[in-house]
Design an enzyme around this catalytic site. Sequence first.
Site, PDB file in Angstrom:
ATOM      1  N   GLU A 184      -0.598  -8.940   5.043  1.00 45.97           N
ATOM      2  CA  GLU A 184      -0.747  -8.873   6.026  1.00 45.97           C
ATOM      3  C   GLU A 184      -1.889  -9.047   6.645  1.00 45.97           C
ATOM      4  O   GLU A 184      -1.734  -8.741   7.904  1.00 45.97           O
ATOM      5  CB  GLU A 184       0.450  -7.588   6.543  1.00 45.97           C
ATOM      6  N   HIS A 232      -3.379  -5.634   1.015  1.00 48.17           N
ATOM      7  CA  HIS A 232      -2.921  -6.131   2.122  1.00 48.17           C
ATOM      8  C   HIS A 232      -2.625  -7.635   2.579  1.00 48.17           C
ATOM      9  O   HIS A 232      -3.142  -7.878   2.990  1.00 48.17           O
ATOM     10  CB  HIS A 232      -3.275  -5.178   3.574  1.00 48.17           C
ATOM     11  N   CYS A 289       0.697  -1.385   0.427  1.00 52.27           N
ATOM     12  CA  CYS A 289      -0.139  -0.518  -0.111  1.00 52.27           C
ATOM     13  C   CYS A 289       0.683   1.432  -0.346  1.00 52.27           C
ATOM     14  O   CYS A 289       2.103   0.902  -0.694  1.00 52.27           O
ATOM     15  CB  CYS A 289      -1.089   0.145   1.097  1.00 52.27           C
TER      16      CYS A 289
END
Lengths: 241, 79
Positions: free
Chosen positions: A204, A202, A85
């Site tokens: 994660e 994302h 990002c």
Amino acid sequence: MNIAVLQFPASNCDQDAVHAMRVLGHAADLVWHKERSLGPVDAVVVPGGFSYGDYLRCGAIARFSPVMQAVQNFAAQGGLVLGICNGFQVLCEAGLLPGALIRNRSLQFRCEHVLLKTATPDSPFTNQIPAGKLLRVPIAHGEGCYFADAETIASLRAANRILWYYANAAGELTERANPNGSVENIAGICNERRNVAGLMPHPERACESLLGSEDGRWIFESMAHFFKSPAGKSAEARVLA
Amino acid sequence: MKAKIIITPKKAVLDPQGKTVQNALAQMGYEGIGAVHVGKYLEVELAGQDREQARAALDDACHKFLSNPVIEDYRLEIE
């Protein structure tokens, strides 16, 4: 893996990244942007957020932080760097990746899950992703429209440097599946040497079933797998030397 | 001395803000509105007196930092 997660003023996915890495059994620590050294790490994650308030342009100020010189050196030695990002925006501004991320075509901030089609298993970031597997991961950005001139896009394509595309459930790269207007539905790319990658989604935030998807794990497992390979071992020896 | 810097999106780059403003102007009834491009304007106050030196320094800053040559053009004026 031993992972450095950078922390700029107004990074806000830094703790998420550290948490996800630890959940996956890796060692991870935050590295403040004023640091001039990364320490003995295997990989660097440049996390999401709004570094320096996104002032001037997303990532434009962060890329001049002292720690970014260390990241440049680390990348030049073959160390793995993943920008997520805002981290992707920082890596583009730093010239570690080509192109730029501009305002979403819809002008909306898009916060939703998307599907990613992996274009090639040939990278330290994609080698473990099963063929044909669509990754369901969240996005949360207002300026994630990937832009590069036609020549750059052609060279990315020719060298298999586009790693992920936005796709629909059938794996097709439709306009509707493209959340931000990115050229050719591009969600993530890598550099020529294939050790630096960036993506707007994302992974994660998609490492635990509690969060609705574990598909992000494939990307980090690919990185971990890379370190077990001869290429990974020699990259590690170089950056630790 | 003062520097005035105008940064605009390159013509080849999608400019959804410009397009939206253009549509809004047309909807408000303003006639003859063509393409609109939304950019940035920076004013930089300068302490020195050497215009050419200031221009060279800011030109470098525009190229490296204040604009992104991948997506933007800039115009620099010193007055």
